[in-house]
Design an enzyme around this catalytic site. Structure first.
Site, PDB file in Angstrom:
ATOM      1  N   ASP A 163       0.696  -1.165  -0.025  1.00  0.00           N
ATOM      2  CA  ASP A 163       0.086   0.060   0.035  1.00  0.00           C
ATOM      3  C   ASP A 163       0.826   1.265   0.138  1.00  0.00           C
ATOM      4  O   ASP A 163       2.131   1.128   0.113  1.00  0.00           O
ATOM      5  CB  ASP A 163      -0.796  -0.145   1.271  1.00  0.00           C
ATOM      6  N   GLY A 166      -2.970   7.443  -3.284  1.00  0.00           N
ATOM      7  CA  GLY A 166      -3.933   8.795  -3.465  1.00  0.00           C
ATOM      8  C   GLY A 166      -3.709   9.625  -4.680  1.00  0.00           C
ATOM      9  O   GLY A 166      -2.505  10.218  -4.788  1.00  0.00           O
ATOM     10  N   ASP A 208     -10.561   3.479  -1.534  1.00  0.00           N
ATOM     11  CA  ASP A 208     -11.378   2.520  -1.051  1.00  0.00           C
ATOM     12  C   ASP A 208     -12.856   2.470  -1.218  1.00  0.00           C
ATOM     13  O   ASP A 208     -13.324   3.300  -1.144  1.00  0.00           O
ATOM     14  CB  ASP A 208     -11.106   2.792   0.474  1.00  0.00           C
TER      15      ASP A 208
HETATM   16  C1  GLA Z   1      -5.699   1.350   2.688  1.00  0.00           C
HETATM   17  C2  GLA Z   1      -6.128   0.425   1.491  1.00  0.00           C
HETATM   18  C3  GLA Z   1      -7.152  -0.561   2.192  1.00  0.00           C
HETATM   19  C4  GLA Z   1      -6.530  -1.099   3.327  1.00  0.00           C
HETATM   20  C5  GLA Z   1      -6.194  -0.135   4.352  1.00  0.00           C
HETATM   21  C6  GLA Z   1      -5.274  -0.793   5.611  1.00  0.00           C
HETATM   22  O1  GLA Z   1      -6.998   2.525   2.965  1.00  0.00           O
HETATM   23  O2  GLA Z   1      -6.605   1.052   0.436  1.00  0.00           O
HETATM   24  O3  GLA Z   1      -7.597  -1.409   1.187  1.00  0.00           O
HETATM   25  O4  GLA Z   1      -5.533  -1.918   3.111  1.00  0.00           O
HETATM   26  O5  GLA Z   1      -5.204   0.913   3.761  1.00  0.00           O
HETATM   27  O6  GLA Z   1      -4.873   0.342   6.684  1.00  0.00           O
END
Ligand code: GLA
Length: 737
Positions: A489, A534, A555
């Site tokens: 991530d 982002g 998300d």
């Molecule tokens: C981000 C990701 C989510 C999840 C969270 C975990 O928001 O996009 O899918 O993995 O982090 O903290």
């Protein structure tokens, strides 16, 4: 003690009907925390005066992050509050909002709280935007009539502005029929029924008439209608069970009319409907007949075969170096040299036998030849994920038959990381995972694969340890544990860019390339999934980091708004960036029970919206990661996820993602070509009204000679059946050949 300094009596006749509500906007205030401050007799003479309609920092008090503050509101409650009121059992304390969490005490007794304090075993939960109405029983609630009362409010502020705000404290009696509520809950295991509960929060007793009507939304036919007289007591709601046929599109309309006031509660709800016929009891292979692995990497692959258990697997021409477990159909072993191997696997049970000619491709670019299918912990358990939850989810994946339909990855998301690294820099799991290695071995023995989560920054999105400056060590630890999938991530890597003042394209790619190098150096095949980053378009460069998939949206959540945005809006025109082994990933599934934490709820998507969600995601050749609690999965959700013909579109080995062909009013048509020359077509109604449509006009290069198969119903359609209803937010899913 100070006397009733801040009490105002206001007359709000006409607004709510009651003659005299009590309203207060001033309190005594102190930052800090002491539970003794809830006691009415506590001396607050030295406290500061404050306005409860504006946060404390907006009145000159320090913001105080991760800190508490207390309000003490002195209020005279006149007995006359009750006179003339419609319902006289309860006084409602209409509170201001609290930034972020509050606990409210009346004369030392807790009368309500909203949000969750950080000390709550279920974890902190911000309640800032929630409206707070705390009802207090007139007789037992501890109100001191015609005397001074102290309403003490404890407020926790995590960050930014803090304290009470928005409106004064108002005390009032409920209006006629206020507090009457109707709730519809569906039960979808075994016999399908809708449980309707009618409750009254305030009146001691009431009665009325209930009616329920079931209509078939597809044909408009009225299926059932029932009428009942009900009597309801406070704390003893009336319940009516309405059975329905789960194979029809039943729309339930439930109405309750209160006898005394004539107030009508009415709600319509689409019941869950199952379109797909049950899988046969005889063995059936539900996978693409293809799997890829790198030379020398351990193979972990479970043949997904549905049918009655026990099942026995065998292969007469299994290449040297491979093993196939007889009871679970788990393929293991390794092949050292690049090659293409074909062999025939048979599955046999008491009802019959099936076989599949299977191809194993061994070579360098062979990870993820079809999109990964499995489960991820985030959309259900959030940061509360634990080893126990992961293992019980994996067991449920097997027990409920999802593994027989190709769901093979068990992935944990954020929240597994220990607070600190070991002195040698290696990472550990935290106390929620007593044996990561043991858990992963257990999964591998069952032919399931395991995925983990990290971030290129110092911390993960959830504030746990990230991999920055430890990339190689982390990749090595994951390899030792047996990790098969990495979700990498972005989150706090933004701070590195800030520090370097480097906003160029390369500054996004760099950390992903770095981890790619170490991940690919490991002797295991690790599916490399890149996060959403982002605002940056990962799909433009994900392939250059050898990403096996990349997020193409922020998300997701369990609302139609999110499906429209993340799915229909953001995925259009991205097909060109997806290819075999390098998939676009619009995020994990939001069907079933989700919650992103300790409290789970039924997805807020309607049944029609859930059909659209799965239809679009399979068309998009997306990662298919279930995001709900599998142990609590009902028949409807199972049916949605275990349609072999629908999943075959997602897993089609041509690997061509669908694009949007047409958008006409509320109709959107998305289609993709398939490896056998057929095309898959999703016809969606993204509008709010059911539409009549002639599907012929939406099928690309339609010819009458073609066969049109309804994928959800697994049935070929006649020419007449091509004119049909497409439900609001719903779809039809076709295979045309
Ligand atoms: C981000 C990701 C989510 C999840 C969270 C975990 O928001 O996009 O899918 O993995 O982090 O903290």
């Amino acid at each position: 003690m100070r006397k009733l300094l801040f009490v105002t009596m206001v007359v709000l006749t006409g607004l709510r009907g009651n003659a005299q509500d009590v309203s207060v906007s001033k309190a005594f205030f102190r930052q800090g925390d002491d539970m003794n401050w809830a006691r009415p007799e506590m001396d607050d003479a030295s406290w500061s005066e404050i306005d409860i309609t504006k946060q404390w920092d907006k009145q000159g008090f320090p913001k105080n992050n991760r800190a508490y503050g207390w309000y003490r509101i002195h209020v005279n409650i006149p007995k006359s509050l009750l006179s003339g009121a419609d319902q006289q059992n309860v006084v409602i304390f209409e509170m201001p909002k609290a930034d972020d969490v509050d606990e409210c005490y009346l004369n030392g007794k807790l009368i309500g709280s909203t949000g969750r304090m950080p000390t709550d075993p279920a974890g902190y939960f911000c309640g800032v935007d929630i409206v707070r109405n705390y009802p207090v029983d007139v007789k037992k609630g501890g109100i001191r009539w015609d005397a001074e009362n102290v309403v003490a409010v404890r407020v926790y502020n995590r960050g930014g502005s803090g304290g009470l705000f928005w409106r004064p404290l108002t005390l009032r009696c409920p209006n006629a029929a206020e507090g009457l509520a109707m709730q519809l809950t569906e039960e979808n295991n075994g016999q399908s029924r809708c449980e309707v509960e009618i409750s009254c929060d305030y009146a001691s007793a009431t009665n009325g008439t209930f009616t329920a009507t079931l209509t078939d939304r597809e044909t408009g036919a009225k299926l059932t209608s029932l009428t009942k007289r009900l009597s309801i007591k406070r704390g003893r709601p009336a319940r009516v069970s309405v059975p329905y046929d789960k194979h029809k599109m039943c729309l339930l309309t439930a109405t309750y009319t209160d006898a005394k006031t004539g107030k009508v509660l009415s709600e319509s709800k689409q019941m869950k409907y199952i379109l797909t016929p049950a899988a046969p009891a005889t063995p059936r292979f539900n996978n693409a007949p293809l799997y890829g692995v790198r030379p020398g990497s351990p193979i972990i692959y479970r043949f997904p075969v549905s049918g009655e258990k026990p099942m026995k697997f065998a292969c007469n021409n299994l290449p040297e170096g491979l093993q196939l477990s007889e009871s679970e159909g788990a393929l293991s072993g390794k092949i050292d040299k690049p090659c293409v191997l074909t062999f025939t696997v048979t599955a046999e049970n008491a009802r019959g036998k099936a076989s599949q000619d299977f191809t194993l491709k061994v070579g360098e670019n062979m990870i993820g030849l079809t999109p990964p299918m499995g489960w991820n912990s985030w959309n259900c358990f959030g940061l509360s994920v634990s080893q126990e939850k992961v293992m019980s989810s994996a067991q449920a994946l097997i027990d409920k038959g999802l593994a027989d339909f190709g769901y093979g990855y068990i992935n944990i998301d954020d929240g597994w990381e220990a607070p600190e690294r070991n002195p040698d820099g290696t990472i550990e799991a935290n106390e929620k995972f007593p044996s990561m290695k043991g858990m992963i071995d257990w999964l591998h023995e069952r032919g399931l694969k395991f995925g983990i989560y990290s971030s290129p920054g110092e911390t993960s999105c959830g504030g746990y340890l990230g991999s920055l400056d430890h990339e190689q060590l982390d990749a090595e630890v994951w390899n030792k544990w047996g990790v098969d999938y990495l979700k990498y991530d972005w989150c706090s890597y933004e701070r590195v860019r800030e520090k370097d003042n480097d906003w160029g394209f390369a500054s996004c790619v760099r950390p992903y390339l770095l981890m790619q190098k170490f991940v690919r150096q490991q002797p295991r095949d690790i599916f490399y999934s890149l996060g959403p980053l982002g605002g940056t378009q990962v799909y433009l460069w994900g392939i250059y980091c050898d990403g096996n998939s990349w997020r193409t949206a922020q998300d997701i959540d369990d609302t139609w708004k999110s499906i429209l945005d993340v799915g229909f809006r953001q995925q259009a025109e991205l097909a060109k960036y997806s290819s075999v082994g390098h998939w676009n990933d619009p995020d994990m599934l939001v069907v079933g029970k989700v919650g992103w934490g300790a409290d789970l709820r039924e997805t807020r998507l309607t049944p029609d919206e859930q059909y659209s969600h799965i239809t679009l995601w399979t068309l998009l050749a997306s990662n298919m990661l279930i995001g709900c609690d599998i142990a609590q999965m009902d028949e409807f959700t199972l049916n949605l996820l275990c349609n072999n013909e629908v999943n075959a579109i997602n897993q089609d080995i041509l690997g061509k993602q669908a694009d949007r062909d047409r958008k006409e009013g509320d109709i959107e048509v998305w289609s993709r070509p398939l490896s056998d020359g057929a095309i898959a077509v999703g016809i969606f109604n993204v509008g709010d009204k059911d539409l009549q449509a002639d599907m012929k006009s939406f099928i690309p290069s339609w010819e009458p000679a073609k066969t049109v198969r309804d994928l959800w119903r697994q049935k070929d359609l006649s020419a007449d059946e091509l004119r049909c209803t497409i439900p609001a937010h719903g779809c039809r899913y076709l295979r045309v050949y």
